[in-house]
Design a protein around this motif. Structure first.
Motif, PDB file in Angstrom:
ATOM      1  N   CYS A 201       3.390  -1.459  10.539  1.00  0.00           N
ATOM      2  CA  CYS A 201       4.239  -0.450   9.838  1.00  0.00           C
ATOM      3  C   CYS A 201       3.104   0.230   8.869  1.00  0.00           C
ATOM      4  O   CYS A 201       2.073  -0.593   8.217  1.00  0.00           O
ATOM      5  CB  CYS A 201       5.236  -1.086   9.077  1.00  0.00           C
ATOM      6  N   VAL A 202       2.992   1.588   8.524  1.00  0.00           N
ATOM      7  CA  VAL A 202       2.319   2.164   7.683  1.00  0.00           C
ATOM      8  C   VAL A 202       3.000   3.111   6.927  1.00  0.00           C
ATOM      9  O   VAL A 202       4.313   3.558   7.335  1.00  0.00           O
ATOM     10  CB  VAL A 202       1.112   2.998   8.464  1.00  0.00           C
ATOM     11  N   PRO A 203       2.833   3.382   5.615  1.00  0.00           N
ATOM     12  CA  PRO A 203       3.535   4.425   4.862  1.00  0.00           C
ATOM     13  C   PRO A 203       3.359   5.728   5.637  1.00  0.00           C
ATOM     14  O   PRO A 203       2.359   6.201   5.934  1.00  0.00           O
ATOM     15  CB  PRO A 203       2.711   4.484   3.461  1.00  0.00           C
ATOM     16  N   GLY A 204       4.299   6.580   5.448  1.00  0.00           N
ATOM     17  CA  GLY A 204       4.393   7.791   5.813  1.00  0.00           C
ATOM     18  C   GLY A 204       5.424   8.688   5.684  1.00  0.00           C
ATOM     19  O   GLY A 204       6.432   8.530   4.976  1.00  0.00           O
TER      20      GLY A 204
ATOM     21  N   GLU B 201      18.751  12.073   3.234  1.00  0.00           N
ATOM     22  CA  GLU B 201      17.904  11.407   4.043  1.00  0.00           C
ATOM     23  C   GLU B 201      16.628  11.145   3.083  1.00  0.00           C
ATOM     24  O   GLU B 201      15.935  12.238   2.322  1.00  0.00           O
ATOM     25  CB  GLU B 201      17.325  12.413   5.232  1.00  0.00           C
ATOM     26  N   ALA B 202      15.659  10.064   3.085  1.00  0.00           N
ATOM     27  CA  ALA B 202      14.420   9.834   2.684  1.00  0.00           C
ATOM     28  C   ALA B 202      13.542  10.714   3.005  1.00  0.00           C
ATOM     29  O   ALA B 202      13.342  11.229   4.561  1.00  0.00           O
ATOM     30  CB  ALA B 202      14.049   8.397   2.564  1.00  0.00           C
ATOM     31  N   LEU B 203      12.480  11.267   2.454  1.00  0.00           N
ATOM     32  CA  LEU B 203      11.213  11.879   2.626  1.00  0.00           C
ATOM     33  C   LEU B 203      10.171  11.273   2.983  1.00  0.00           C
ATOM     34  O   LEU B 203       9.374  11.446   3.849  1.00  0.00           O
ATOM     35  CB  LEU B 203      11.147  13.157   1.786  1.00  0.00           C
ATOM     36  N   THR B 204       9.981  10.150   2.372  1.00  0.00           N
ATOM     37  CA  THR B 204       8.886   9.326   2.726  1.00  0.00           C
ATOM     38  C   THR B 204       9.568   7.807   2.614  1.00  0.00           C
ATOM     39  O   THR B 204      10.446   7.589   2.201  1.00  0.00           O
ATOM     40  CB  THR B 204       7.656   9.406   1.278  1.00  0.00           C
ATOM     41  N   GLY B 205       8.445   7.072   3.402  1.00  0.00           N
ATOM     42  CA  GLY B 205       8.976   5.608   3.529  1.00  0.00           C
ATOM     43  C   GLY B 205       7.896   4.884   4.299  1.00  0.00           C
ATOM     44  O   GLY B 205       6.709   5.204   4.101  1.00  0.00           O
ATOM     45  N   ILE B 206       8.364   4.297   5.357  1.00  0.00           N
ATOM     46  CA  ILE B 206       7.350   3.310   6.368  1.00  0.00           C
ATOM     47  C   ILE B 206       7.810   3.868   7.838  1.00  0.00           C
ATOM     48  O   ILE B 206       8.950   4.001   8.003  1.00  0.00           O
ATOM     49  CB  ILE B 206       7.730   1.977   6.150  1.00  0.00           C
ATOM     50  N   VAL B 207       6.708   4.143   8.383  1.00  0.00           N
ATOM     51  CA  VAL B 207       6.759   4.201   9.845  1.00  0.00           C
ATOM     52  C   VAL B 207       6.328   2.942  10.548  1.00  0.00           C
ATOM     53  O   VAL B 207       5.205   2.492  10.453  1.00  0.00           O
ATOM     54  CB  VAL B 207       6.102   5.733  10.323  1.00  0.00           C
ATOM     55  N   CYS B 208       7.275   2.486  11.378  1.00  0.00           N
ATOM     56  CA  CYS B 208       6.708   1.122  12.204  1.00  0.00           C
ATOM     57  C   CYS B 208       6.757   1.246  13.746  1.00  0.00           C
ATOM     58  O   CYS B 208       7.637   2.129  14.031  1.00  0.00           O
ATOM     59  CB  CYS B 208       7.792   0.000  11.870  1.00  0.00           C
ATOM     60  N   ASN B 209       5.771   0.738  14.171  1.00  0.00           N
ATOM     61  CA  ASN B 209       5.743   0.975  15.618  1.00  0.00           C
ATOM     62  C   ASN B 209       5.678   2.377  16.024  1.00  0.00           C
ATOM     63  O   ASN B 209       6.109   2.617  17.235  1.00  0.00           O
ATOM     64  CB  ASN B 209       6.842   0.154  16.434  1.00  0.00           C
ATOM     65  N   GLU B 210       5.334   3.313  15.311  1.00  0.00           N
ATOM     66  CA  GLU B 210       5.132   4.645  15.480  1.00  0.00           C
ATOM     67  C   GLU B 210       6.324   5.252  15.831  1.00  0.00           C
ATOM     68  O   GLU B 210       6.410   6.810  15.980  1.00  0.00           O
ATOM     69  CB  GLU B 210       3.996   5.010  16.666  1.00  0.00           C
ATOM     70  N   THR B 211       7.561   4.707  15.851  1.00  0.00           N
ATOM     71  CA  THR B 211       8.784   5.485  16.291  1.00  0.00           C
ATOM     72  C   THR B 211       9.837   5.188  15.268  1.00  0.00           C
ATOM     73  O   THR B 211      10.858   6.067  15.130  1.00  0.00           O
ATOM     74  CB  THR B 211       9.360   4.849  17.494  1.00  0.00           C
ATOM     75  N   TRP B 212       9.837   4.138  14.775  1.00  0.00           N
ATOM     76  CA  TRP B 212      10.980   3.715  13.629  1.00  0.00           C
ATOM     77  C   TRP B 212      10.745   4.266  12.153  1.00  0.00           C
ATOM     78  O   TRP B 212       9.560   3.952  11.926  1.00  0.00           O
ATOM     79  CB  TRP B 212      11.258   2.299  13.287  1.00  0.00           C
ATOM     80  N   ARG B 213      11.335   5.077  11.544  1.00  0.00           N
ATOM     81  CA  ARG B 213      11.471   5.534  10.306  1.00  0.00           C
ATOM     82  C   ARG B 213      12.188   4.715   9.426  1.00  0.00           C
ATOM     83  O   ARG B 213      13.272   4.551   9.546  1.00  0.00           O
ATOM     84  CB  ARG B 213      11.882   7.028   9.935  1.00  0.00           C
ATOM     85  N   VAL B 214      11.344   4.121   8.440  1.00  0.00           N
ATOM     86  CA  VAL B 214      12.297   3.007   7.472  1.00  0.00           C
ATOM     87  C   VAL B 214      12.125   3.375   6.030  1.00  0.00           C
ATOM     88  O   VAL B 214      11.137   3.652   5.484  1.00  0.00           O
ATOM     89  CB  VAL B 214      11.598   1.580   7.762  1.00  0.00           C
ATOM     90  N   PHE B 215      13.187   3.500   5.276  1.00  0.00           N
ATOM     91  CA  PHE B 215      13.347   3.489   3.811  1.00  0.00           C
ATOM     92  C   PHE B 215      14.275   2.364   3.248  1.00  0.00           C
ATOM     93  O   PHE B 215      14.788   1.912   3.932  1.00  0.00           O
ATOM     94  CB  PHE B 215      13.675   4.873   3.290  1.00  0.00           C
ATOM     95  N   GLY B 216      14.044   2.220   1.894  1.00  0.00           N
ATOM     96  CA  GLY B 216      14.759   1.111   1.091  1.00  0.00           C
ATOM     97  C   GLY B 216      15.252   1.840  -0.065  1.00  0.00           C
ATOM     98  O   GLY B 216      14.908   2.735  -0.479  1.00  0.00           O
ATOM     99  N   VAL B 217      16.430   1.499  -0.144  1.00  0.00           N
ATOM    100  CA  VAL B 217      17.381   1.800  -1.555  1.00  0.00           C
ATOM    101  C   VAL B 217      17.973   0.492  -2.149  1.00  0.00           C
ATOM    102  O   VAL B 217      18.710  -0.189  -1.477  1.00  0.00           O
ATOM    103  CB  VAL B 217      18.542   2.816  -1.028  1.00  0.00           C
ATOM    104  N   GLY B 218      17.206   0.328  -3.189  1.00  0.00           N
ATOM    105  CA  GLY B 218      17.429  -0.818  -4.028  1.00  0.00           C
ATOM    106  C   GLY B 218      16.815  -2.028  -2.934  1.00  0.00           C
ATOM    107  O   GLY B 218      15.974  -2.064  -2.331  1.00  0.00           O
ATOM    108  N   GLY B 219      17.773  -3.335  -2.406  1.00  0.00           N
ATOM    109  CA  GLY B 219      17.443  -4.101  -1.582  1.00  0.00           C
ATOM    110  C   GLY B 219      17.951  -3.971  -0.245  1.00  0.00           C
ATOM    111  O   GLY B 219      17.894  -4.836   0.525  1.00  0.00           O
TER     112      GLY B 219
END
Length: 133
Positions: A88-91, A108-126
């Motif tokens: 995972c990398v920030p992106g 939708e979140a604009l920034t977050g984490i990209v994992c395995n080059e295909t998953w877009r991930v973001f957190g809201v609280g926990g």
């Protein structure tokens, strides 16, 4: 004559219902699943989800959604540790979640984490949200 009309109507209804069953086989269906903890998630979710090494072992209240005819997937979980760094990398998070569901946050979140080059991930609280397109 009346019996003949009733028989014809019943035959037409049976044919129409069987057509619905046949058509349903070709229509896309979406599957949504929920898991209390990481252990049940690992044993019951499909490989497309359980192979995600970045989902932390303290994840609880997991939810998944996917389709048998569409490529996108969605995942939600609560975690104190959050997404692990493996793959995972920030992106920038381009695109949007592929399906609608009650557990997805609005917007939708604009920034977050990209994992395995295909998953877009973001957190809201926990709570962590992830999707592929």
């Amino acid at each position: 004559m009346r019996a003949l009309l009733v028989a014809a109507a019943l035959a037409a209804a049976a044919l129409a219902l069987s057509g619905c069953t046949i058509a349903r086989q070709f229509l896309p269906s979406q599957t949504e699943s929920r898991f209390q903890d990481f252990t049940s998630f690992q044993s019951e979710a499909g490989e497309e989800f359980t192979s995600l090494v970045w989902v932390p072992t303290d994840a609880i209240l997991l939810a998944t959604k996917d389709s048998d005819h569409e490529p996108g997937r969605m995942l939600k979980f609560n975690s104190e540790t959050g997404v692990t760094a493996d793959g995972c990398v920030p992106g920038l998070l381009d695109g949007e979640a592929p399906f609608e569901t009650v557990w997805w946050p609005s917007g939708e979140a604009l920034t977050g984490i990209v994992c395995n080059e295909t998953w877009r991930v973001f957190g809201v609280g926990g709570t962590w949200y992830a999707w592929t397109q």
